[in-house]
Design a protein around this motif. Structure first.
Motif, PDB file in Angstrom:
ATOM      1  N   MET A  72       1.032  -1.231  -0.114  1.00 33.09           N
ATOM      2  CA  MET A  72      -0.490   0.111  -0.326  1.00 33.09           C
ATOM      3  C   MET A  72       0.835   1.611   0.040  1.00 33.09           C
ATOM      4  N   SER A  73       0.927   2.204  -0.790  1.00 36.30           N
ATOM      5  CA  SER A  73       1.252   3.215  -0.733  1.00 36.30           C
ATOM      6  C   SER A  73       0.277   4.863  -1.143  1.00 36.30           C
ATOM      7  N   ASP A  74       0.724   5.396   0.322  1.00 34.05           N
ATOM      8  CA  ASP A  74      -0.221   6.379   0.129  1.00 34.05           C
ATOM      9  C   ASP A  74       0.549   7.853  -0.299  1.00 34.05           C
ATOM     10  N   VAL A  75      -0.797   8.845  -0.825  1.00 37.02           N
ATOM     11  CA  VAL A  75      -0.207   9.840  -2.019  1.00 37.02           C
ATOM     12  C   VAL A  75      -0.622  11.246  -0.809  1.00 37.02           C
ATOM     13  N   LEU A  76      -0.095  12.170  -1.192  1.00 36.72           N
ATOM     14  CA  LEU A  76      -0.018  13.752  -0.928  1.00 36.72           C
ATOM     15  C   LEU A  76      -0.029  14.294  -1.950  1.00 36.72           C
ATOM     16  N   ALA A  77      -1.820  15.380  -1.972  1.00 34.55           N
ATOM     17  CA  ALA A  77      -1.522  16.175  -2.616  1.00 34.55           C
ATOM     18  C   ALA A  77      -1.801  17.088  -2.152  1.00 34.55           C
ATOM     19  N   VAL A  78      -0.991  18.539  -2.851  1.00 33.36           N
ATOM     20  CA  VAL A  78      -0.754  19.756  -1.752  1.00 33.36           C
ATOM     21  C   VAL A  78      -1.810  20.789  -2.660  1.00 33.36           C
ATOM     22  N   VAL A  79      -3.100  20.951  -2.236  1.00 35.46           N
ATOM     23  CA  VAL A  79      -4.247  22.180  -3.165  1.00 35.46           C
ATOM     24  C   VAL A  79      -3.490  23.454  -3.458  1.00 35.46           C
ATOM     25  N   GLU A  80      -4.330  24.290  -3.943  1.00 30.00           N
ATOM     26  CA  GLU A  80      -4.132  25.617  -3.981  1.00 30.00           C
ATOM     27  C   GLU A  80      -4.859  26.468  -4.040  1.00 30.00           C
ATOM     28  N   THR A  97       4.050   7.475  -0.345  1.00 31.63           N
ATOM     29  CA  THR A  97       4.734   7.601  -1.480  1.00 31.63           C
ATOM     30  C   THR A  97       5.461   8.332  -2.783  1.00 31.63           C
ATOM     31  N   TYR A  98       4.042   9.299  -2.550  1.00 23.83           N
ATOM     32  CA  TYR A  98       3.929  10.345  -4.087  1.00 23.83           C
ATOM     33  C   TYR A  98       3.395  11.104  -3.635  1.00 23.83           C
ATOM     34  N   VAL A  99       4.320  12.484  -3.547  1.00 20.93           N
ATOM     35  CA  VAL A  99       3.749  14.194  -3.435  1.00 20.93           C
ATOM     36  C   VAL A  99       3.293  14.321  -5.232  1.00 20.93           C
ATOM     37  N   LEU A 100       1.502  15.421  -4.549  1.00 21.48           N
ATOM     38  CA  LEU A 100       1.354  16.176  -6.068  1.00 21.48           C
ATOM     39  C   LEU A 100       0.849  16.893  -5.969  1.00 21.48           C
ATOM     40  N   MET A 101       1.313  17.930  -7.031  1.00 21.73           N
ATOM     41  CA  MET A 101       1.246  18.736  -7.031  1.00 21.73           C
ATOM     42  C   MET A 101       1.298  19.687  -7.978  1.00 21.73           C
ATOM     43  N   GLY A 102       0.117  20.679  -8.232  1.00 21.62           N
ATOM     44  CA  GLY A 102       0.123  21.684  -9.443  1.00 21.62           C
ATOM     45  C   GLY A 102       1.500  21.529 -10.166  1.00 21.62           C
ATOM     46  N   LEU A 140     -10.531  28.700  -3.179  1.00 19.57           N
ATOM     47  CA  LEU A 140      -9.412  27.331  -4.550  1.00 19.57           C
ATOM     48  C   LEU A 140      -9.753  27.477  -5.585  1.00 19.57           C
ATOM     49  N   ARG A 141      -8.454  26.972  -6.483  1.00 20.91           N
ATOM     50  CA  ARG A 141      -8.295  27.131  -7.350  1.00 20.91           C
ATOM     51  C   ARG A 141      -8.717  26.031  -7.775  1.00 20.91           C
ATOM     52  N   ASP A 142      -8.654  25.890  -9.378  1.00 19.64           N
ATOM     53  CA  ASP A 142     -10.107  24.604 -10.041  1.00 19.64           C
ATOM     54  C   ASP A 142      -8.748  23.207  -9.792  1.00 19.64           C
ATOM     55  N   VAL A 143      -7.843  23.191 -10.106  1.00 23.57           N
ATOM     56  CA  VAL A 143      -6.262  22.319 -10.021  1.00 23.57           C
ATOM     57  C   VAL A 143      -6.754  21.898  -8.565  1.00 23.57           C
ATOM     58  N   SER A 144      -6.825  22.019  -7.324  1.00 28.14           N
ATOM     59  CA  SER A 144      -7.021  21.539  -6.266  1.00 28.14           C
ATOM     60  C   SER A 144      -8.049  20.389  -6.540  1.00 28.14           C
ATOM     61  N   PHE A 145      -9.663  20.509  -7.272  1.00 31.23           N
ATOM     62  CA  PHE A 145     -10.448  19.303  -7.286  1.00 31.23           C
ATOM     63  C   PHE A 145      -9.582  18.866  -8.484  1.00 31.23           C
ATOM     64  N   GLU A 146      -8.877  19.277  -9.301  1.00 29.97           N
ATOM     65  CA  GLU A 146      -8.508  17.816 -10.236  1.00 29.97           C
ATOM     66  C   GLU A 146      -7.625  17.223  -9.827  1.00 29.97           C
ATOM     67  N   LEU A 147      -6.614  17.384  -8.924  1.00 28.40           N
ATOM     68  CA  LEU A 147      -5.821  17.218  -7.632  1.00 28.40           C
ATOM     69  C   LEU A 147      -6.349  15.700  -6.994  1.00 28.40           C
ATOM     70  N   VAL A 148      -7.802  16.153  -6.479  1.00 27.15           N
ATOM     71  CA  VAL A 148      -8.568  15.397  -6.187  1.00 27.15           C
ATOM     72  C   VAL A 148      -8.531  13.384  -6.583  1.00 27.15           C
ATOM     73  N   HIS A 197      -3.881  11.823   1.210  1.00 29.50           N
ATOM     74  CA  HIS A 197      -3.928  12.651   1.697  1.00 29.50           C
ATOM     75  C   HIS A 197      -4.122  14.320   1.093  1.00 29.50           C
ATOM     76  N   LEU A 198      -5.173  15.364   1.864  1.00 31.28           N
ATOM     77  CA  LEU A 198      -4.698  16.562   0.600  1.00 31.28           C
ATOM     78  C   LEU A 198      -3.900  17.616   1.860  1.00 31.28           C
ATOM     79  N   ALA A 199      -3.212  18.487   0.964  1.00 31.10           N
ATOM     80  CA  ALA A 199      -2.644  19.244   2.029  1.00 31.10           C
ATOM     81  C   ALA A 199      -3.082  21.286   2.054  1.00 31.10           C
ATOM     82  N   VAL A 200      -3.622  21.340   3.241  1.00 30.45           N
ATOM     83  CA  VAL A 200      -4.205  22.297   2.702  1.00 30.45           C
ATOM     84  C   VAL A 200      -2.809  23.560   3.670  1.00 30.45           C
ATOM     85  N   ILE A 201      -2.719  24.454   2.323  1.00 29.06           N
ATOM     86  CA  ILE A 201      -1.970  25.537   3.690  1.00 29.06           C
ATOM     87  C   ILE A 201      -2.106  26.757   3.403  1.00 29.06           C
TER      88      ILE A 201
END
Length: 317
Positions: free
Chosen positions: A1-9, A89-94, A15-23, A38-42
């Motif tokens: 199992m590998s978790d993913v962390l996506a950083v929204v904008e 395992t993976y970090v996703l960003m716009g 919120l920018r559209d890319v945030s929902f596309e990252l989901v 996992h989502l990061a909201v900064i």
């Protein structure tokens, strides 16, 4: 199992559209890996943003209440600390102005390989990223030779997730090193005419070099008015100074995903197509039946725009 962390904008309170596309991109990836998303909201109104991001496929949202607007130094520290806590395992960003600002620093600090401008992601024993090369003329696949990676995803390539969900929402705190925060956002200044954001339009009527003369743009504007649409253009129109830069669609302009995109006198160069191929419905008007724009159009009209557009205006009015 590998978790993913996506950083929204977010920007200026939204919120920018890319945030929902990252989901969506993150959800697709964890369906392959069997991990959690996992989502990061900064920064900004993190509680309100977390509410909007409580969507299907999201397992946890981590809010970091530091600052109001995007800040490179704060974001790098926050993502670094959160990644060390969650061990994804993976970090996703716009693949955006903000994302490309901080993604390299995050990858360097976490010791991760970085793949930019992804238009496809899959994991079948290892991460495979689809990208475009040579001004979007060809697609390539990158097999990441590492157990972990950071990736920036191109806006407009994934549908935005809208189905509600019930993720855990957790406040995340860390020791921010203020000595490393060397910049602050003091304000925003709009460029160009600033009267419209074509990326927010539901219907776009876009004009290309087939319009021939600047004064003929008025005809296409009449069509846009009849449809309640927004006028946009391909690059040659902007290069000629006939419309401002903020109206340009394409690789060097804006990526748009309207419900309807009407291309008037646009041949369909790959640089332009890269900015509008995510539209739900594409209508093309061109005299050349072999124009590349027809390859992606849902509806095509082969004809002289100076004959076709007046007829359309009459019908819609």
């Amino acid at each position: 199992m590998s978790d993913v962390l996506a950083v929204v904008e977010h920007r200026r309170g939204s919120l920018r559209d890319v945030s929902f596309e990252l989901v969506t991109a993150g959800s697709d990836l964890v369906s392959d890996t069997g991990g959690d998303l996992h989502l990061a909201v900064i920064g900004g109104d993190v509680d309100a943003f977390a509410g909007e991001l409580s969507l299907a496929g999201v397992d946890a949202i981590h809010t970091v209440a530091e600052g109001d607007e995007f800040n490179h130094d704060v974001t790098v520290q926050a993502v670094e600390a959160l990644a060390e806590e969650l061990d994804p395992t993976y970090v996703l960003m716009g693949n955006t102005v903000n994302g490309l600002d901080y993604a390299p620093a995050v990858a360097e600090r976490l010791g991760l390989p970085l793949v930019t401008d992804a238009i496809g992601l899959e994991n079948d024993g290892g991460l495979v990223v689809t990208r475009e090369m040579y001004a979007s003329k060809v697609e390539s696949t990158v097999e990441v030779d590492a157990d972990r990676a950071a990736v920036t995803v191109r806006p407009g390539e994934w549908d935005a997730t809208e189905e509600p969900g019930e993720p855990a929402i957790e406040a995340f705190s860390f020791d921010l090193d203020e000595s490393r925060v060397r910049s602050r956002v003091t304000g925003f200044e709009e460029v160009g005419s600033g009267d419209v954001d074509i990326a927010d339009a539901d219907v776009l009527v876009s004009v290309g070099r087939g319009i021939e003369e600047e004064e003929n743009i008025e005809l296409v504007q009449e069509l846009a008015d009849a449809l309640g649409a927004t006028l946009s253009s391909s690059r040659p129109i902007v290069d000629n100074g006939w419309l401002p830069k903020d109206r340009q669609v394409g690789q060097s302009g804006k990526v748009v995903t309207p419900k309807f995109y009407i291309a008037v006198g646009i041949s369909g160069a790959v640089q332009h197509v890269a900015g509008m191929k995510g539209a739900e419905n594409i209508v093309a008007i061109n005299t050349d039946p072999d124009a590349p724009i027809f390859d992606i159009a849902d509806y095509g009209i082969v004809g002289d725009l100076f004959d076709v557009v007046p007829e359309l205006i009459e019908q819609f009015e």
